[in-house]
Enzyme design. Sequence first.
Site, short mmCIF file in Angstrom:
data_model
loop_
_atom_site.label_atom_id
_atom_site.label_comp_id
_atom_site.label_asym_id
_atom_site.label_seq_id
_atom_site.Cartn_x
_atom_site.Cartn_y
_atom_site.Cartn_z
N SER A 285 -2.82 -12.14 -1.05
CA SER A 285 -2.76 -12.98 -2.24
C SER A 285 -2.61 -12.16 -3.50
O SER A 285 -2.48 -12.71 -4.59
CB SER A 285 -4.03 -13.82 -2.33
OG SER A 285 -5.13 -12.97 -2.62
N CYS A 286 -2.65 -10.82 -3.38
CA CYS A 286 -2.67 -10.02 -4.61
C CYS A 286 -1.44 -9.14 -4.82
O CYS A 286 -0.71 -9.32 -5.79
CB CYS A 286 -3.93 -9.17 -4.66
SG CYS A 286 -5.39 -10.17 -4.92
N LEU A 287 -1.22 -8.17 -3.91
CA LEU A 287 -0.18 -7.17 -4.22
C LEU A 287 1.17 -7.81 -4.50
O LEU A 287 1.75 -7.55 -5.57
CB LEU A 287 -0.06 -6.12 -3.10
CG LEU A 287 -1.26 -5.19 -2.86
CD1 LEU A 287 -0.84 -3.99 -2.01
CD2 LEU A 287 -1.88 -4.69 -4.13
#
Length: 452
Positions: A285-287
């Site tokens: 969900s981030c990078l």
Amino acid sequence: MPYWRRRLNVSIIGCGYVGLVTGVCLADKGHRVVCVDIDATKVDNINRAIAPIHELGLPELLKKNVGHGFSATTDFAKAVMESDLTLIAVGTPFDGKVIDLSYVIKTAEQIGQVLKTKNAYHVVVVKSTVVPGTTDTVVGPAVAAASGKIVGEHFGLGMNPEFLSEGEAIRDFMNPDRIVLGGVDDRTIAKMAELYTAFPGVPVLKTNTKTAEMIKYTSNAMLATCISFANEIGNLCTAVGGVDALDVMRANHINYYLSKRLPDGTIFKAPLASFFEAGCGFGGSCLPKDVKALIAHGESLDQPMPVLQAVIDTNRKQPGRVLDLLRKQLPDLKDQTVAVLGLAFKPETDDLRESPAFPIIELLLREGATVKAYDPQGNAGARKQLAEKTVAIVDSMKECVAGAAAVVIVTRWAEFKELPALLKKTNPSALIVDGRRMLDKDSFPRYTGIGL
Ligand code: NAD
């Protein structure tokens, strides 16, 4: 710890991976914490100490703290009214053009509506990942407009980025490498610092909100860059032939920048070395979303970011590399059964967001393959996500690999280390395509992998 001896009254908006972990850890450190979510089922489960996500140590921490300084609620107004500080930990997805701040803005407006009738000073802190300037120019004004109050006078405004990594979230939160406190003034920062008094010895960086926002993006962009670099080198090793990227990378891991030789001769490898390993691409969900959001933000400021664009492009193509390797050995995949091991974007999480497993499955289906898939924690979510597709999500690794012409490893789950022994007994002729290079290439008669 009795209620009256607890340090701060904290409300956290969002009971997701960040909000829930932050909440239960801060409660364990002695604060009184209420986590708020719009999802009543999630709230109900949390209050019964049932973890809504798979995260190591979370069930135990919930059991210990629910009802003892920690609870969840859907009552937004009450939670904010009865707290001294509110952390915003809602999602900030990327909508393809810009970071989607709608959840953050909605939350800021809701906080403002509560502050309208609250006389005491309150601190609003953004924990969600937001592009530089958001806290000052979007969140602050939204709270001020809805409350009629003045930032810096009636309420404090801060930004406290979160660096936890899913699968190790509790360990990361309890043992942070740094604490970044960005605030509009000293009063805000002092209040935010109270949150972390029970983390002695951890470097605390006090700064403005924009710098705090930039620190978070830089951290993720740096990690993503390392991964795409390793993947690019891995792809070249495959093209050159006779060179294994695993050997190339491991030799580079032990340079002085990434490793230290200890007096007893053992080599201590910096954790960053694990980001320099060829694989089937980064997800989560981030990078991916943070790098794309940073590129879009740069473009909006007339500051293109070609290096980061290349990081994303390389990553997008990496699932296709897995298919290339497979096709080299099995040129016609039509009606061939392919087992996909791993659906979560990394081990020890059930998070499927942006996992390379999904583009790999899509490509396999396009080639006409019959796809079976298995993940130790992600099966339930994958059944929903793949409901429209003809993919059999099965309940064990054994069931998944039975009768498969090829087995593709997508996630580095420890359980998959049992694959050599299992295949030897049940399906010795299967081709292994190791998307994580986690298994010994000599333990299978037919093996290929990224960077080989
Ligand atoms: P998530 O999607 O898991 O959780 C968000 C939660 O917020 C959901 O439960 C949702 O129901 C709730 N929510 C949305 N609007 C709400 C509202 N108005 N009131 C109450 N609840 C509301 O998200 P996440 O993975 O925890 O990420 C949250 C933020 O933290 C994001 O900005 C992300 O980039 C950042 N972050 C995530 C990680 C990670 O590993 N997941 C690490 C560091 C930072």
